[in-house]
Write a protein that holds these residues in place. Structure first.
Motif, PDB file in Angstrom:
ATOM      1  N   UNK A  47      55.676  37.429  31.065  1.00  0.00           N
ATOM      2  CA  UNK A  47      55.198  38.813  31.134  1.00  0.00           C
ATOM      3  C   UNK A  47      53.696  38.824  31.360  1.00  0.00           C
ATOM      4  N   UNK A  48      53.237  39.786  32.126  1.00  0.00           N
ATOM      5  CA  UNK A  48      51.810  39.959  32.362  1.00  0.00           C
ATOM      6  C   UNK A  48      51.461  41.443  32.298  1.00  0.00           C
ATOM      7  N   UNK A  49      50.275  41.737  31.809  1.00  0.00           N
ATOM      8  CA  UNK A  49      49.736  43.091  31.820  1.00  0.00           C
ATOM      9  C   UNK A  49      48.668  43.137  32.913  1.00  0.00           C
ATOM     10  N   UNK A  50      48.811  44.067  33.848  1.00  0.00           N
ATOM     11  CA  UNK A  50      47.882  44.173  34.965  1.00  0.00           C
ATOM     12  C   UNK A  50      47.145  45.501  34.859  1.00  0.00           C
ATOM     13  N   UNK A  51      45.857  45.429  34.596  1.00  0.00           N
ATOM     14  CA  UNK A  51      45.027  46.630  34.497  1.00  0.00           C
ATOM     15  C   UNK A  51      44.402  46.912  35.863  1.00  0.00           C
ATOM     16  N   UNK A  52      44.579  48.134  36.353  1.00  0.00           N
ATOM     17  CA  UNK A  52      43.965  48.539  37.618  1.00  0.00           C
ATOM     18  C   UNK A  52      42.700  49.319  37.259  1.00  0.00           C
ATOM     19  N   UNK A  53      41.581  48.607  37.236  1.00  0.00           N
ATOM     20  CA  UNK A  53      40.301  49.247  36.901  1.00  0.00           C
ATOM     21  C   UNK A  53      39.749  49.988  38.103  1.00  0.00           C
ATOM     22  N   UNK A  54      39.790  49.345  39.238  1.00  0.00           N
ATOM     23  CA  UNK A  54      39.363  49.922  40.512  1.00  0.00           C
ATOM     24  C   UNK A  54      40.360  49.496  41.572  1.00  0.00           C
ATOM     25  N   UNK A  55      40.364  50.213  42.670  1.00  0.00           N
ATOM     26  CA  UNK A  55      41.207  49.825  43.794  1.00  0.00           C
ATOM     27  C   UNK A  55      40.291  49.429  44.938  1.00  0.00           C
ATOM     28  N   UNK A  56      40.505  48.234  45.425  1.00  0.00           N
ATOM     29  CA  UNK A  56      39.736  47.712  46.548  1.00  0.00           C
ATOM     30  C   UNK A  56      40.606  47.814  47.787  1.00  0.00           C
ATOM     31  N   UNK A  57      39.991  48.240  48.885  1.00  0.00           N
ATOM     32  CA  UNK A  57      40.704  48.429  50.153  1.00  0.00           C
ATOM     33  C   UNK A  57      40.059  47.520  51.207  1.00  0.00           C
ATOM     34  N   UNK A  58      40.415  46.204  51.197  1.00  0.00           N
ATOM     35  CA  UNK A  58      39.740  45.268  52.090  1.00  0.00           C
ATOM     36  C   UNK A  58      40.095  45.416  53.566  1.00  0.00           C
ATOM     37  N   UNK A  59      41.296  45.853  53.851  1.00  0.00           N
ATOM     38  CA  UNK A  59      41.774  46.020  55.222  1.00  0.00           C
ATOM     39  C   UNK A  59      42.605  47.289  55.294  1.00  0.00           C
ATOM     40  N   UNK A  60      42.728  47.887  56.472  1.00  0.00           N
ATOM     41  CA  UNK A  60      43.555  49.092  56.585  1.00  0.00           C
ATOM     42  C   UNK A  60      44.973  48.846  56.061  1.00  0.00           C
ATOM     43  N   UNK A  61      45.419  49.701  55.163  1.00  0.00           N
ATOM     44  CA  UNK A  61      46.772  49.611  54.623  1.00  0.00           C
ATOM     45  C   UNK A  61      46.944  48.613  53.495  1.00  0.00           C
ATOM     46  N   UNK A  62      45.870  47.947  53.074  1.00  0.00           N
ATOM     47  CA  UNK A  62      45.941  46.949  52.008  1.00  0.00           C
ATOM     48  C   UNK A  62      45.066  47.410  50.844  1.00  0.00           C
ATOM     49  N   UNK A  63      45.648  47.379  49.637  1.00  0.00           N
ATOM     50  CA  UNK A  63      44.958  47.829  48.432  1.00  0.00           C
ATOM     51  C   UNK A  63      45.181  46.804  47.332  1.00  0.00           C
ATOM     52  N   UNK A  64      44.180  46.582  46.489  1.00  0.00           N
ATOM     53  CA  UNK A  64      44.299  45.573  45.456  1.00  0.00           C
ATOM     54  C   UNK A  64      43.483  45.951  44.233  1.00  0.00           C
ATOM     55  N   UNK A  65      43.875  45.384  43.100  1.00  0.00           N
ATOM     56  CA  UNK A  65      43.121  45.592  41.864  1.00  0.00           C
ATOM     57  C   UNK A  65      41.973  44.593  41.735  1.00  0.00           C
ATOM     58  N   UNK A  66      41.863  43.644  42.679  1.00  0.00           N
ATOM     59  CA  UNK A  66      40.801  42.638  42.617  1.00  0.00           C
ATOM     60  C   UNK A  66      40.466  42.134  44.013  1.00  0.00           C
ATOM     61  N   UNK A  67      39.292  41.536  44.136  1.00  0.00           N
ATOM     62  CA  UNK A  67      38.910  40.919  45.392  1.00  0.00           C
ATOM     63  C   UNK A  67      39.509  39.515  45.471  1.00  0.00           C
ATOM     64  N   UNK A  68      39.152  38.769  46.500  1.00  0.00           N
ATOM     65  CA  UNK A  68      39.747  37.452  46.715  1.00  0.00           C
ATOM     66  C   UNK A  68      39.442  36.495  45.562  1.00  0.00           C
ATOM     67  N   UNK A  69      38.257  36.571  44.981  1.00  0.00           N
ATOM     68  CA  UNK A  69      37.941  35.703  43.842  1.00  0.00           C
ATOM     69  C   UNK A  69      38.779  36.068  42.619  1.00  0.00           C
ATOM     70  N   UNK A  70      39.023  37.356  42.436  1.00  0.00           N
ATOM     71  CA  UNK A  70      39.895  37.792  41.340  1.00  0.00           C
ATOM     72  C   UNK A  70      41.318  37.302  41.524  1.00  0.00           C
ATOM     73  N   UNK A  71      41.786  37.335  42.759  1.00  0.00           N
ATOM     74  CA  UNK A  71      43.131  36.841  43.054  1.00  0.00           C
ATOM     75  C   UNK A  71      43.237  35.344  42.779  1.00  0.00           C
ATOM     76  N   UNK A  72      42.261  34.585  43.248  1.00  0.00           N
ATOM     77  CA  UNK A  72      42.286  33.145  42.992  1.00  0.00           C
ATOM     78  C   UNK A  72      42.210  32.858  41.501  1.00  0.00           C
ATOM     79  N   UNK A  73      41.436  33.650  40.766  1.00  0.00           N
ATOM     80  CA  UNK A  73      41.365  33.499  39.315  1.00  0.00           C
ATOM     81  C   UNK A  73      42.700  33.777  38.653  1.00  0.00           C
ATOM     82  N   UNK A  74      43.428  34.784  39.141  1.00  0.00           N
ATOM     83  CA  UNK A  74      44.753  35.094  38.579  1.00  0.00           C
ATOM     84  C   UNK A  74      45.708  33.931  38.813  1.00  0.00           C
ATOM     85  N   UNK A  75      45.627  33.312  39.970  1.00  0.00           N
ATOM     86  CA  UNK A  75      46.529  32.216  40.309  1.00  0.00           C
ATOM     87  C   UNK A  75      46.198  30.928  39.560  1.00  0.00           C
ATOM     88  N   UNK A  76      44.908  30.688  39.299  1.00  0.00           N
ATOM     89  CA  UNK A  76      44.564  29.438  38.609  1.00  0.00           C
ATOM     90  C   UNK A  76      44.413  29.615  37.102  1.00  0.00           C
TER      91      UNK A  76
END
Length: 141
Positions: A47-76
């Motif tokens: 189980x994981x709790x995912x907090x959406x503090x801000x929404x980042x829109x890096x590319x048209x049609x793509x939205x995320x709760x984190x930037x690329x460094x945040x994503x890599x941090x989640x994975x590692x």
């Protein structure tokens, strides 16, 4: 090395991160949401709790709760879990680090495709690297 291969689509999507706030096009992602993601693979439940503090829109049609460094941090395991929405692909993804049946730390991905933008409960495939290992469910408050 294989564990990096399945994360490359995330990295490619978020590589050009120029943070901007999104509009209603990011639904079902909204700043301030708290998602609960649960995955089941045989006898393992993660189980994981995912907090959406801000929404980042890096590319048209793509939205995320984190930037690329945040994503890599989640994975590692050094960062918070992440949610990403690709409205172009009708794909909702969650990434976090959890434990497997032997207690080892592994990167999990919950892949929901297609998703209903008006839904409240989202069901999908639980993945470890490129392998489907079970099912997952995500809900938000």
């Amino acid at each position: 090395m294989k564990h990096l291969i399945w994360s490359l689509p995330f990295v490619a999507v978020l590589a050009s991160c120029a943070p901007s706030m999104s509009s209603s096009a990011a639904l079902p992602l909204v700043s301030g949401q708290m998602w609960t993601v649960t995955g089941e693979a045989g006898t393992v439940r993660t189980t994981a709790q995912v907090a959406v503090k801000n929404i980042i829109n890096p590319n048209p049609g793509v939205y995320s709760s984190a930037d690329v460094l945040g994503l890599l941090g989640a994975l590692n395991g050094s960062g918070e879990p992440v949610v990403t929405l690709s409205s172009n692909e009708n794909l909702l993804r969650f990434a976090w680090r959890g434990k497997d049946a032997q207690g080892a730390s592994v990167p999990y991905l919950c892949r929901v495709q297609p998703f209903d933008a008006n839904g409240v409960v989202f069901s999908g495939k639980l993945m470890v690297r490129d392998d489907v290992v079970g099912t997952c469910t995500a809900t938000f408050k």
